[in-house]
Scaffold this motif. Structure first.
Motif, PDB file in Angstrom:
ATOM      1  N   UNK A  64       0.835  -1.190   0.000  1.00 15.54           N
ATOM      2  CA  UNK A  64       0.000   0.000   0.000  1.00 15.54           C
ATOM      3  C   UNK A  64       0.873   1.245   0.000  1.00 15.54           C
ATOM      4  N   UNK A  65       0.424   2.284  -0.689  1.00 15.26           N
ATOM      5  CA  UNK A  65       1.131   3.564  -0.694  1.00 15.26           C
ATOM      6  C   UNK A  65       0.118   4.692  -0.808  1.00 15.26           C
ATOM      7  N   UNK A  66       0.516   5.866  -0.376  1.00 13.68           N
ATOM      8  CA  UNK A  66      -0.355   7.030  -0.482  1.00 13.68           C
ATOM      9  C   UNK A  66      -0.681   7.311  -1.942  1.00 13.68           C
ATOM     10  N   UNK A  67       0.334   7.185  -2.813  1.00 15.04           N
ATOM     11  CA  UNK A  67       0.124   7.442  -4.231  1.00 15.04           C
ATOM     12  C   UNK A  67      -0.856   6.474  -4.862  1.00 15.04           C
ATOM     13  N   UNK A  68      -0.754   5.184  -4.504  1.00 11.72           N
ATOM     14  CA  UNK A  68      -1.669   4.182  -5.047  1.00 11.72           C
ATOM     15  C   UNK A  68      -3.094   4.451  -4.569  1.00 11.72           C
ATOM     16  N   UNK A 101       5.958   6.865   3.438  1.00 13.28           N
ATOM     17  CA  UNK A 101       5.366   5.613   3.912  1.00 13.28           C
ATOM     18  C   UNK A 101       4.363   5.862   5.036  1.00 13.28           C
ATOM     19  N   UNK A 102       4.140   7.126   5.376  1.00 13.08           N
ATOM     20  CA  UNK A 102       3.113   7.476   6.368  1.00 13.08           C
ATOM     21  C   UNK A 102       2.287   8.633   5.827  1.00 13.08           C
ATOM     22  N   UNK A 103       1.065   8.715   6.334  1.00 18.67           N
ATOM     23  CA  UNK A 103       0.206   9.843   5.969  1.00 18.67           C
ATOM     24  C   UNK A 103      -0.562  10.268   7.200  1.00 18.67           C
ATOM     25  N   UNK A 104      -0.573  11.557   7.484  1.00 20.14           N
ATOM     26  CA  UNK A 104      -1.274  12.088   8.644  1.00 20.14           C
ATOM     27  C   UNK A 104      -2.644  12.595   8.234  1.00 20.14           C
ATOM     28  N   UNK A 105      -3.682  11.958   8.788  1.00 20.45           N
ATOM     29  CA  UNK A 105      -5.049  12.437   8.603  1.00 20.45           C
ATOM     30  C   UNK A 105      -5.275  13.596   9.565  1.00 20.45           C
ATOM     31  N   UNK A 106      -5.841  14.692   9.101  1.00 15.40           N
ATOM     32  CA  UNK A 106      -5.996  15.870   9.958  1.00 15.40           C
ATOM     33  C   UNK A 106      -7.111  15.713  10.981  1.00 15.40           C
ATOM     34  N   UNK A 126     -12.179  17.766   9.139  1.00 16.60           N
ATOM     35  CA  UNK A 126     -11.860  16.801   8.081  1.00 16.60           C
ATOM     36  C   UNK A 126     -11.256  15.523   8.658  1.00 16.60           C
ATOM     37  N   UNK A 127     -11.480  15.277   9.939  1.00 16.29           N
ATOM     38  CA  UNK A 127     -10.832  14.161  10.612  1.00 16.29           C
ATOM     39  C   UNK A 127     -11.165  12.831   9.957  1.00 16.29           C
ATOM     40  N   UNK A 128     -10.168  11.970   9.894  1.00 15.50           N
ATOM     41  CA  UNK A 128     -10.307  10.624   9.343  1.00 15.50           C
ATOM     42  C   UNK A 128     -10.683  10.648   7.861  1.00 15.50           C
ATOM     43  N   UNK A 129     -10.318  11.699   7.154  1.00 24.22           N
ATOM     44  CA  UNK A 129     -10.708  11.793   5.749  1.00 24.22           C
ATOM     45  C   UNK A 129     -10.295  10.604   4.921  1.00 24.22           C
ATOM     46  N   UNK A 130      -9.015  10.219   4.966  1.00 23.38           N
ATOM     47  CA  UNK A 130      -8.550   9.078   4.184  1.00 23.38           C
ATOM     48  C   UNK A 130      -8.884   7.778   4.892  1.00 23.38           C
ATOM     49  N   UNK A 131      -8.695   7.735   6.196  1.00 19.11           N
ATOM     50  CA  UNK A 131      -8.946   6.484   6.919  1.00 19.11           C
ATOM     51  C   UNK A 131     -10.378   5.999   6.708  1.00 19.11           C
ATOM     52  N   UNK A 132     -11.346   6.888   6.773  1.00 20.52           N
ATOM     53  CA  UNK A 132     -12.733   6.471   6.605  1.00 20.52           C
ATOM     54  C   UNK A 132     -12.978   5.874   5.228  1.00 20.52           C
ATOM     55  N   UNK A 133     -12.344   6.418   4.219  1.00 19.80           N
ATOM     56  CA  UNK A 133     -12.482   5.861   2.871  1.00 19.80           C
ATOM     57  C   UNK A 133     -11.922   4.446   2.829  1.00 19.80           C
ATOM     58  N   UNK A 134     -10.752   4.261   3.441  1.00 14.27           N
ATOM     59  CA  UNK A 134     -10.126   2.939   3.441  1.00 14.27           C
ATOM     60  C   UNK A 134     -10.935   1.950   4.269  1.00 14.27           C
ATOM     61  N   UNK A 181      -2.484   8.598  12.024  1.00 18.50           N
ATOM     62  CA  UNK A 181      -1.444   8.349  11.034  1.00 18.50           C
ATOM     63  C   UNK A 181      -1.678   6.999  10.378  1.00 18.50           C
ATOM     64  N   UNK A 182      -1.535   6.966   9.071  1.00 19.49           N
ATOM     65  CA  UNK A 182      -1.611   5.726   8.306  1.00 19.49           C
ATOM     66  C   UNK A 182      -0.185   5.324   7.966  1.00 19.49           C
ATOM     67  N   UNK A 183       0.200   4.113   8.346  1.00 19.83           N
ATOM     68  CA  UNK A 183       1.572   3.639   8.199  1.00 19.83           C
ATOM     69  C   UNK A 183       1.618   2.476   7.222  1.00 19.83           C
ATOM     70  N   UNK A 184       2.562   2.525   6.286  1.00 18.79           N
ATOM     71  CA  UNK A 184       2.624   1.459   5.288  1.00 18.79           C
ATOM     72  C   UNK A 184       3.987   0.789   5.182  1.00 18.79           C
ATOM     73  N   UNK A 185       4.964   1.232   6.006  1.00 19.50           N
ATOM     74  CA  UNK A 185       6.252   0.550   5.990  1.00 19.50           C
ATOM     75  C   UNK A 185       6.030  -0.924   6.319  1.00 19.50           C
ATOM     76  N   UNK A 186       6.471  -1.856   5.457  1.00 21.08           N
ATOM     77  CA  UNK A 186       6.176  -3.286   5.667  1.00 21.08           C
ATOM     78  C   UNK A 186       6.615  -3.809   7.030  1.00 21.08           C
TER      79      UNK A 186
END
Length: 267
Positions: free
Chosen positions: A8-12, A85-90, A94-102, A238-243
């Protein structure tokens, strides 16, 4: 937990979001290219997570698709973090903007909590009691947060392919939130959800010699583009994707699950 198709990556994730939005808007890659956002080849690379991601390109795409200011801000932030490899949701609003989608389209979720019941399992009364003393910027923010929680639950539990395991400390079940009647209703709700296919709700007894896998609250998210871990904090998460990091969280969740019992055993 099911492994995703790759890393998983932020770009993907951003590419998938923008592709799905484009398709919902009924636009082809050629349509977008004609709007002089970029060539079909460039747009295809962006939508498949290959980049290159530029803030200006993403902002133009958001304007073309008529996205809200909050969605535009989120996607532009993702563009800036596409190589990380990390992304901070604000934080709110707008809290959990990306996390909620995932969360809403995850192939599988594993949620580990300590002294509270996870948000996806909370009754409205339990959630309201938990939030009543929280200081919000305004009553409107509080109402928005409450409505968001309910919408989040409806979107998740209306799915036919739910796969989720929740492991919590027994403290979450013994802690009286609001009142005993609220907790009675909350426990009935947990027992009911625990009977659904694809749902496991478990607790670690307080008399267990140790609390393996409970370094804090976290969520493991498996998607069709890979796995990630989510850690919440007071300003968002924070969303973490480092394997290596994801593996560490997965091992912690596995230890917690082995030490736990099914919710049906709790009285």
């Amino acid at each position: 937990m099911t492994n995703g198709a790759g890393k998983w990556s932020v770009g993907a994730e951003l590419g998938r979001e923008l592709r799905e939005i484009r398709e919902r808007r009924g636009k082809t890659l050629s349509d977008v290219a004609l709007a002089k956002v970029g060539s079909r080849q460039k747009l295809s690379r962006m939508e498949t997570g290959q980049g290159p991601w530029r803030y200006a390109d993403v902002k133009v795409l958001c304007e073309l698709y008529g996205l809200s200011a909050l969605d535009t801000a989120l996607f532009c932030d993702m563009a800036l973090a596409s190589s990380e490899t990390t992304f901070s949701d604000p934080s709110n609003p707008a809290r959990f903007g990306l996390y909620l989608r995932m969360e809403g389209r995850a192939q599988a979720l594993t949620v580990v909590t300590i002294d509270v019941i996870h948000g996806l399992f909370q009754t409205p009364e339990y959630h309201a009691a938990m939030q009543q003393d929280w200081i919000y910027p305004s009553p409107e923010h509080a109402e928005q947060q409450f409505k968001q929680r309910q919408a989040r639950q409806i979107a998740f539990w209306n799915r036919q392919d739910v796969h989720i395991e929740s492991v919590m400390s027994e403290a979450a079940l013994k802690r009286v939130v609001g009142s005993r009647s609220i907790m009675k209703e909350q426990m009935e709700h947990l027992h009911l959800l625990g009977q659904r296919d694809g749902v496991k709700i478990r607790f670690i007894p307080q008399d267990f010699p140790s609390a393996p896998g409970l370094p804090g609250q976290f969520t493991l998210i498996s998607t069709n583009i890979g796995d990630a871990a989510y850690v919440e904090h007071i300003d968002g998460g924070r969303i973490l994707s480092n394997p290596t990091v994801v593996t560490d969280f997965r091992n912690a969740a596995s230890l917690a699950s082995k030490a736990s019992r099914d919710i049906g055993e709790w009285q």
